[in-house]
Motif scaffolding. Structure first.
Motif, PDB file in Angstrom:
ATOM      1  N   TYR A 125      41.550  -3.023 -93.906  1.00 15.18           N
ATOM      2  CA  TYR A 125      42.357  -2.723 -92.733  1.00 15.18           C
ATOM      3  C   TYR A 125      41.598  -3.207 -91.504  1.00 15.18           C
ATOM      4  O   TYR A 125      40.446  -2.830 -91.295  1.00 15.18           O
ATOM      5  CB  TYR A 125      42.635  -1.215 -92.642  1.00 15.18           C
ATOM      6  N   PHE A 126      42.289  -4.034 -90.724  1.00 14.43           N
ATOM      7  CA  PHE A 126      41.631  -4.684 -89.599  1.00 14.43           C
ATOM      8  C   PHE A 126      41.917  -3.986 -88.281  1.00 14.43           C
ATOM      9  O   PHE A 126      43.006  -3.435 -88.072  1.00 14.43           O
ATOM     10  CB  PHE A 126      42.095  -6.141 -89.490  1.00 14.43           C
ATOM     11  N   ASN A 168      39.354   5.791 -88.648  1.00 12.47           N
ATOM     12  CA  ASN A 168      39.687   7.193 -88.953  1.00 12.47           C
ATOM     13  C   ASN A 168      40.399   7.313 -90.292  1.00 12.47           C
ATOM     14  O   ASN A 168      41.169   8.243 -90.524  1.00 12.47           O
ATOM     15  CB  ASN A 168      40.508   7.812 -87.826  1.00 12.47           C
ATOM     16  N   LEU A 169      40.145   6.336 -91.178  1.00 12.70           N
ATOM     17  CA  LEU A 169      40.801   6.307 -92.488  1.00 12.70           C
ATOM     18  C   LEU A 169      39.968   6.989 -93.569  1.00 12.70           C
ATOM     19  O   LEU A 169      40.410   7.072 -94.711  1.00 12.70           O
ATOM     20  CB  LEU A 169      41.067   4.852 -92.892  1.00 12.70           C
ATOM     21  N   GLY A 170      38.769   7.403 -93.229  1.00  9.99           N
ATOM     22  CA  GLY A 170      37.903   8.010 -94.222  1.00  9.99           C
ATOM     23  C   GLY A 170      37.283   7.008 -95.178  1.00  9.99           C
ATOM     24  O   GLY A 170      36.764   7.386 -96.230  1.00  9.99           O
ATOM     25  N   HIS A 171      37.323   5.740 -94.816  1.00  7.06           N
ATOM     26  CA  HIS A 171      36.760   4.697 -95.674  1.00  7.06           C
ATOM     27  C   HIS A 171      35.235   4.725 -95.635  1.00  7.06           C
ATOM     28  O   HIS A 171      34.632   5.191 -94.667  1.00  7.06           O
ATOM     29  CB  HIS A 171      37.261   3.319 -95.235  1.00  7.06           C
ATOM     30  N   ASP A 172      34.648   4.166 -96.697  1.00 12.44           N
ATOM     31  CA  ASP A 172      33.184   4.174 -96.749  1.00 12.44           C
ATOM     32  C   ASP A 172      32.569   2.789 -96.588  1.00 12.44           C
ATOM     33  O   ASP A 172      31.349   2.648 -96.637  1.00 12.44           O
ATOM     34  CB  ASP A 172      32.690   4.820 -98.049  1.00 12.44           C
ATOM     35  N   THR A 173      33.398   1.781 -96.410  1.00 11.38           N
ATOM     36  CA  THR A 173      32.880   0.424 -96.235  1.00 11.38           C
ATOM     37  C   THR A 173      33.511  -0.194 -94.996  1.00 11.38           C
ATOM     38  O   THR A 173      34.722  -0.084 -94.793  1.00 11.38           O
ATOM     39  CB  THR A 173      33.193  -0.447 -97.466  1.00 11.38           C
ATOM     40  N   ALA A 231      44.225   3.245 -86.780  1.00 16.85           N
ATOM     41  CA  ALA A 231      43.390   3.420 -87.954  1.00 16.85           C
ATOM     42  C   ALA A 231      41.998   2.829 -87.734  1.00 16.85           C
ATOM     43  O   ALA A 231      41.001   3.473 -88.036  1.00 16.85           O
ATOM     44  CB  ALA A 231      44.065   2.790 -89.152  1.00 16.85           C
ATOM     45  N   VAL A 232      41.961   1.597 -87.247  1.00 16.78           N
ATOM     46  CA  VAL A 232      40.699   0.934 -86.935  1.00 16.78           C
ATOM     47  C   VAL A 232      40.776   0.494 -85.472  1.00 16.78           C
ATOM     48  O   VAL A 232      41.674  -0.260 -85.108  1.00 16.78           O
ATOM     49  CB  VAL A 232      40.449  -0.290 -87.839  1.00 16.78           C
TER      50      VAL A 232
END
Lengths: 112, 112
Positions: A102-103, A26-31, A3-4
């Motif tokens: 998520y680290f 690749n989680l689609g996060h914005d921060t 994921a990260v």
């Protein structure tokens, strides 16, 4: 599917050098965030960044700079490395409006 | 006021015992209290989290107890297992992940 992810996992370099650590999510996060974990395991936030705002922890030397080519990447550039920069650096991500971070697996930086 | 205090620094428990880690905070604006688990060589991972509107949250063998008036919260691990041996971090944040602060961590060792 990680994921990260961070590269490299280990980085050994001489004092005074400039180096970069890459982070991708690749989680689609914005921060996205960068943390420093010292030898005593203390986790300290260095930066948080989304497409609107960069928040810098005021204790972070300006030798450290985050650079984000796009929403999925936040790289950490370090200039003029010092012995005290030796630590494990973690990248993390979250979705704004949500709390969970998520680290990544960490990058162990050793400055000789 | 941004600090989160955590104790003990290290904890040794026999297999099957109860592990208890305590945290305290000062900033009453904190509204999210997660616990992260970190295994050696890995990044922290969310274990369980609570908001101030409830006093307890349980997920399997893991329970968070929250005391809003005392500004304290704790993690209880029931029936502790050797696989639970890790470093545990409490944390607190405001505004959906802003002002994210970690406690200093507790190294838990569960003896077989």
């Amino acid at each position: 599917d990680t994921a990260v992810s961070q590269t490299p996992k280990y980085l050994v370099t001489q004092m005074g050098n400039d180096k970069s650590i890459k982070c991708e999510q690749n989680l689609g996060h914005d921060t996205m965030y960068w943390y420093k974990q010292d030898s005593k395991k203390f986790l300290k936030i260095m930066f948080s960044y989304n497409n609107k705002e960069l928040i810098i922890n005021e204790t972070v030397p300006n030798r450290f700079s985050p650079k984000s080519p796009d929403k999925a990447h936040l790289n950490l550039h370090i200039n003029s490395l010092e012995l005290g920069d030796s630590a494990v650096y973690f990248c993390a991500s979250s979705q704004s409006g949500a709390d969970t971070q998520y680290f990544g697996p960490g990058t162990r930086l050793t400055v000789l | 006021q941004q600090q989160v205090k955590q104790s003990p620094q290290s904890l040794i428990v026999q297999k099957g015992g109860i592990s208890i880690i305590n945290c305290a905070y000062e900033n009453t604006a904190f509204d999210y209290f997660p616990w992260y688990q970190q295994f050696p060589g890995k990044g922290p991972a969310l274990l369980i989290a609570i908001r101030p509107d409830v006093s307890e949250k349980k997920e399997g063998r893991f329970t968070i107890s929250f005391n809003k008036s005392a500004k304290q919260f704790s993690l209880h691990i029931m029936d502790s297992q050797p696989g639970d041996s890790a470093t545990y971090f409490c944390a607190a944040s405001t505004n959906y992940g802003q002002n994210f602060v970690f406690g200093p961590g507790t190294r838990l060792s569960v003896l077989p």
